[in-house]
Design an enzyme around this catalytic site. Structure first.
Site, mmCIF file in Angstrom:
data_model
loop_
_atom_site.group_PDB
_atom_site.id
_atom_site.type_symbol
_atom_site.label_atom_id
_atom_site.label_comp_id
_atom_site.label_asym_id
_atom_site.label_seq_id
_atom_site.Cartn_x
_atom_site.Cartn_y
_atom_site.Cartn_z
ATOM 1 C CG LEU A 141 -4.797 -4.362 -7.379
ATOM 2 C CD1 LEU A 141 -3.849 -3.495 -7.413
ATOM 3 C CD2 LEU A 141 -5.337 -4.953 -7.730
ATOM 4 N N GLY A 142 -4.534 -7.339 -4.064
ATOM 5 C CA GLY A 142 -4.179 -8.944 -3.000
ATOM 6 C C GLY A 142 -3.497 -8.489 -1.669
ATOM 7 C CD GLN A 143 -3.431 -8.655 3.323
ATOM 8 O OE1 GLN A 143 -4.353 -7.710 3.192
ATOM 9 N NE2 GLN A 143 -2.504 -9.093 4.464
ATOM 10 N N GLY A 177 2.949 -10.622 2.664
ATOM 11 C CA GLY A 177 3.270 -10.399 4.284
ATOM 12 C C GLY A 177 3.310 -8.712 4.574
ATOM 13 C CG PHE A 178 4.419 -4.340 3.069
ATOM 14 C CD1 PHE A 178 5.119 -3.687 3.578
ATOM 15 C CD2 PHE A 178 3.501 -3.416 3.111
ATOM 16 C CE1 PHE A 178 5.882 -2.689 3.782
ATOM 17 C CE2 PHE A 178 4.075 -2.638 2.991
ATOM 18 C CZ PHE A 178 4.881 -1.668 3.318
ATOM 19 N N GLY A 179 1.289 -6.533 3.874
ATOM 20 C CA GLY A 179 0.301 -5.790 4.093
ATOM 21 C C GLY A 179 -1.040 -6.056 2.585
ATOM 22 C CB VAL A 204 -1.376 -4.550 -2.756
ATOM 23 C CG1 VAL A 204 -1.161 -3.972 -3.846
ATOM 24 C CG2 VAL A 204 -0.066 -4.665 -2.108
ATOM 25 C CE LYS A 252 4.005 -3.901 -1.463
ATOM 26 N NZ LYS A 252 5.730 -4.874 -1.393
ATOM 27 C CG ASP A 265 10.366 -13.128 -1.686
ATOM 28 O OD1 ASP A 265 10.308 -14.355 -1.248
ATOM 29 O OD2 ASP A 265 9.685 -12.521 -0.793
#
Length: 842
Positions: free
Chosen positions: A532-534, A536-538, A540, A554, A651
């Site tokens: 689904l996306g990227q 800063g954590f990693g 998804v 995630k 954030d």
């Protein structure tokens, strides 16, 4: 019952045999004295009339063959003609508009609409609607859109939030004076809507919430002929009397004394409903004050709710109840000024009250069932009471309970939050309310007052903890969160193996610990097509569990320096937070080196994927934009003031606003969030984290953050939602540095509306947009003390509070390049705005 009667002019009635009737008004056939316009079946009649005892003359509509005659609409109520003026006429002017001319041929009243030609005509329908139509029978104006004091069948009153147009009934000034009186009957814009009578600007009477077939505050209401239609997507709420085929002649009106009266014809006019009625004092708005309840059959009629006492015993004894009641025993969680008291846990119960007209100012929580409604209220300190009505859903009250009444029959159940004094104060227990459904008992151990409570079998107390041991006895996840919080404050973390084992234990917070294989299968072994996306954590991934439930997983990236800290922080915070505008954490996985957070799956991706895409943003109407703004504001208010943990997000940005299937917003990504105590105002950090463009000046430059830091981010977010432009974009007209500078420039020049995205220019409410722009500038002011808190923001958004003039916002600090900001004491989180849902859900 006294009717609001108005007889026709005496000499006009004596000359009735000499008068004539016409079927329409057109350019060659005006309406003159001694003439009336009648409807097709001669139900209604329009003409000149003079009220009893008056020297003034008006154009009005009345039922034709029913005496005594009652005028139901008046054209020139604020500009009467003299009774002696016998040359007045109602004509179709050269511009095609209806015009009332006096004897001097001066215009007294006009429809004043854009008419394509003068080939227009005016007719009166059998429903009492006076219409102006063109030669093709298209209606260009109608009296139903300009009500006076009377609601006829098939007519409506209400509000359109998009246009700001209100259709209200306004009483006559007196029985012989149709000019605007003191009392206004209208429909509120809240969900669910209510009927309200205002005396000037003060509430005078209300119907209670609409529950699909009737109003909660009118138990004996016959739902056959009444209806309220609310369309949240369109922003409209309309109330009407339904009378199909004119089978019953009747009307509803607001009297000059401030009563809502419903009248129908059975050989004569009969009043079958009146409120507030002289014999029903409990119907007067707020007669018993806040936290008071009124019961007509009691003596005295007012009493305090259980757990409350009169604010003034002397006034109460004298029969003056308007100052209301106060708590006998204050809720500990609301004692924010007393730090020790605020950390003491109490036993809480809900007191059930039956047959109730529910209080005013309810918040609707549509996603909760009856059990969830109770749990939500229990876990939110600001919740003072709740009610679950099948036809409405979950309603909660965070303001003073006002205008509450108890009936002898009908009504709804209301649950009042009280301190239970029957036991000690070491645990938080919800007592059985007697409703037949047992309530869950929860143990919430205070982090700061557990000196003598043993958490571990080895007898180690939290306050004296100096290191974590690998072999821990079983702990519930609820207790794990408490010990983690203590460890974070002391900068000590458990060994990963021990912490992982603890995560798999009890289920006190309903957080599921998934095994890695189930997540791998759900995501097709983390297949790229499910990504689904990227962030800063990693990365998804979208997944589907064996039970068919869709999830978003995630996965901690192995090269993420902040991943473990974010992972623990997010579990600690979000599992304790429950709000319809926060993303819901379902569980986690901590097998081996894998650390995965499992969320509810939201199919409509994130807000930035809509706002900053030329094709996608056209799908969002202004109503949806405003709903997103309002939802984010309510989510932040919950984090700052209403949740059991007071939280600063740190954030907030468009990519962290996810959208559900109904385009409702949910704040996500709590990896950087921080808890703060009730008395804390400012917090300092040596590590500045966040996203450029959203950070407040005091945080970006000095590492100081507070609630007002989130308010600043919200202001940026608000302006981005209005304009569909990124704050950090550098292509604004006039070479403005960023969106804030551009918005400020337009505001100062009185061109604020130019900030609005052209894609929705035809669908927005001007006043609503301007209010949002002004609020965005207020939230991004230089000094944190100048910015409103989120409580004030929510009130301002809803038009319940006035907005001050904003000061010049702080945007010069954003001239710094990334490496300059990173040279502060800490480092800044990734500057990109990649969202965790950059691909549309399938």
């Amino acid at each position: 019952m006294t009717l609001h009667l108005c007889s026709l002019l005496v000499f006009f009635m004596l000359q009735a045999l000499q008068s004539s009737t016409i079927n329409s008004i057109n350019a060659s056939s005006p309406l003159v004295q001694n003439q009336t316009l009648v409807s097709g079946n001669e139900i209604f009649e329009l003409g000149f009339f003079t009220p009893d005892g008056s020297t003034k003359q008006y154009i009005g509509i009345w039922y034709k063959n029913m005496t005594p005659s009652r005028v139901v609409w008046v054209a020139n109520r604020d500009k009467p003609l003299e009774r002696t003026d016998q040359s007045a006429s109602l004509i179709i002017g050269e511009d095609g508009n209806l015009k009332l001319l006096d004897g001097q041929r001066s215009t007294v009243w006009s429809t004043n609409v854009m008419v394509k030609s003068n080939y227009s005509a005016a007719l009166l329908s059998d429903y009492g609607n006076f219409v102006l139509q063109d030669r093709n029978a298209n209606i260009m104006w109608e009296s139903f859109d300009e009500p006076t004091d009377t609601l006829l069948p098939n007519m409506k009153i209400g509000i359109n939030m998009k246009t700001g147009k209100k259709l209200n009934l306004v009483s006559w000034k007196g029985k012989d004076d149709p000019s605007f009186g003191r009392f206004v009957l209208g429909v509120t814009s809240e969900t669910p809507s209510q009927l309200f009578i205002w005396n000037g600007s003060s509430p005078h009477w209300r119907s209670g919430q609409w529950e699909k077939t009737k109003f909660v505050g009118i138990p004996a209401m016959d739902n056959t002929y009444y209806n309220l239609q609310q369309d949240n997507a369109q922003g409209t709420s309309y109330y009407s009397n339904n009378n199909h085929n004119n089978s019953i002649f009747g009307y509803t009106f607001i009297s000059s004394e401030g009563s809502l009266e419903a009248v129908y014809w059975v050989n004569s006019w009969f009043t079958y409903y009146k409120a507030p009625a002289p014999d029903k004092p409990c119907e007067i708005y707020g007669i018993c004050g806040s936290f008071g309840v009124c019961n007509t059959s009691s003596s005295p009629i007012c009493r305090c709710l259980k757990g409350f006492k009169p604010r003034s015993e002397e006034e109460w004894k004298r029969g003056n109840w308007t100052r209301g009641c106060i708590r006998e025993l204050e809720l500990n969680c609301q004692k924010s000024t007393n730090k020790v008291a605020s950390m003491t846990v109490e036993k809480v119960m809900f007191w059930k009250m039956e047959l109730m007209k529910l209080p005013d100012s309810a918040d609707l929580l549509i996603t909760y069932d009856a059990e969830g409604c109770r749990s939500w209220c229990l876990e939110n300190c600001s919740c003072l009471a709740y009610s679950y009505v099948n036809a409405i859903g979950c309603m909660a009250w965070s303001k003073d309970l006002l205008d509450t009444q108890q009936f002898s029959n009908g009504g709804e159940d209301l649950f009042i939050r009280l301190v239970d004094t029957s036991a000690g104060v070491d645990v938080d227990v919800v007592a059985d309310t007697g409703s037949g459904v047992p309530l869950r008992t929860k143990l919430i151990i205070s982090l700061s007052t557990i000196f003598g409570i043993i958490l571990f079998g080895a007898g180690i107390s939290v306050c004296g903890l100096s290191k974590w041991r690998g072999k821990l006895r079983k702990m519930t996840i609820s207790r794990l969160f408490q010990s983690m919080a203590a460890a974070i404050r002391s900068k000590e973390l458990p060994r990963e193996t021990a912490w992982k084992e603890q995560m798999k234990e009890g289920d006190a917070s309903k957080l599921v610990v998934y095994d890695f294989d189930s997540i791998r299968l759900a995501t097709d072994n983390f297949d790229a097509k499910n990504k689904l996306g990227q962030g800063g954590f990693g990365p998804v991934y979208k997944g589907k569990l064996n039970n068919g439930k869709e999830i978003a997983a995630k996965r901690l990236s192995s090269n993420s320096g902040q991943g473990i800290a974010e992972f623990k922080n997010e579990i600690l915070l979000i599992s304790k937070l429950q709000h319809r505008n926060l993303v819901r954490l379902l569980g986690c996985c901590t097998e081996g080196e894998e650390k995965i957070l499992v969320y509810e799956y939201l199919p409509n991706k994130s807000l930035d994927a809509f706002l900053f895409d030329s094709k996608e943003k056209a799908k969002l109407s202004w109503a949806v934009h405003f709903r997103i703004i309002e939802g984010v504001a309510r989510g932040l208010l919950y984090l700052h003031r209403d949740s059991c943990l007071r939280v600063i997000h740190r954030d907030l940005k468009v990519s962290n606003i996810l959208l559900d299937e109904k385009m409702n917003p949910k704040i996500s990504d709590f990896g950087l969030a921080r808890m703060f105590e009730g008395s804390q105002v400012l917090v300092n950090t040596h590590k500045v984290v966040g996203t450029l463009g959203y950070m407040s000046p005091e945080y970006a430059m000095g590492g100081t953050f507070s609630e007002k830091s989130d308010v600043y981010s919200f202001g940026v977010l608000l302006l981005e939602i209005i304009s569909s432009k990124k704050n950090t974009c550098l292509d604004y007209p006039g070479q403005h540095l960023n969106l804030l500078a551009y918005a400020w420039h337009l505001w100062c020049e009185g061109r604020g509306l130019e900030l609005m995205d052209a894609a929705i220019v035809d669908t927005f409410s001007t006043s609503e947009v301007m209010r949002c722009i002004q609020l965005g500038l207020l939230c991004t002011q230089d000094l944190a003390t100048d910015r409103p808190n989120m409580s004030a923001v929510v009130l301002m958004l809803n038009g319940e509070s006035d907005l001050s003039q904003p000061k010049k916002p702080a945007y010069t600090f954003q001239r710094l390049q990334a490496h300059e900001v990173q040279s502060q004491e800490g480092s800044i989180r990734s500057m990109n705005t990649i969202t965790i849902t950059t691909v549309e859900g399938r």
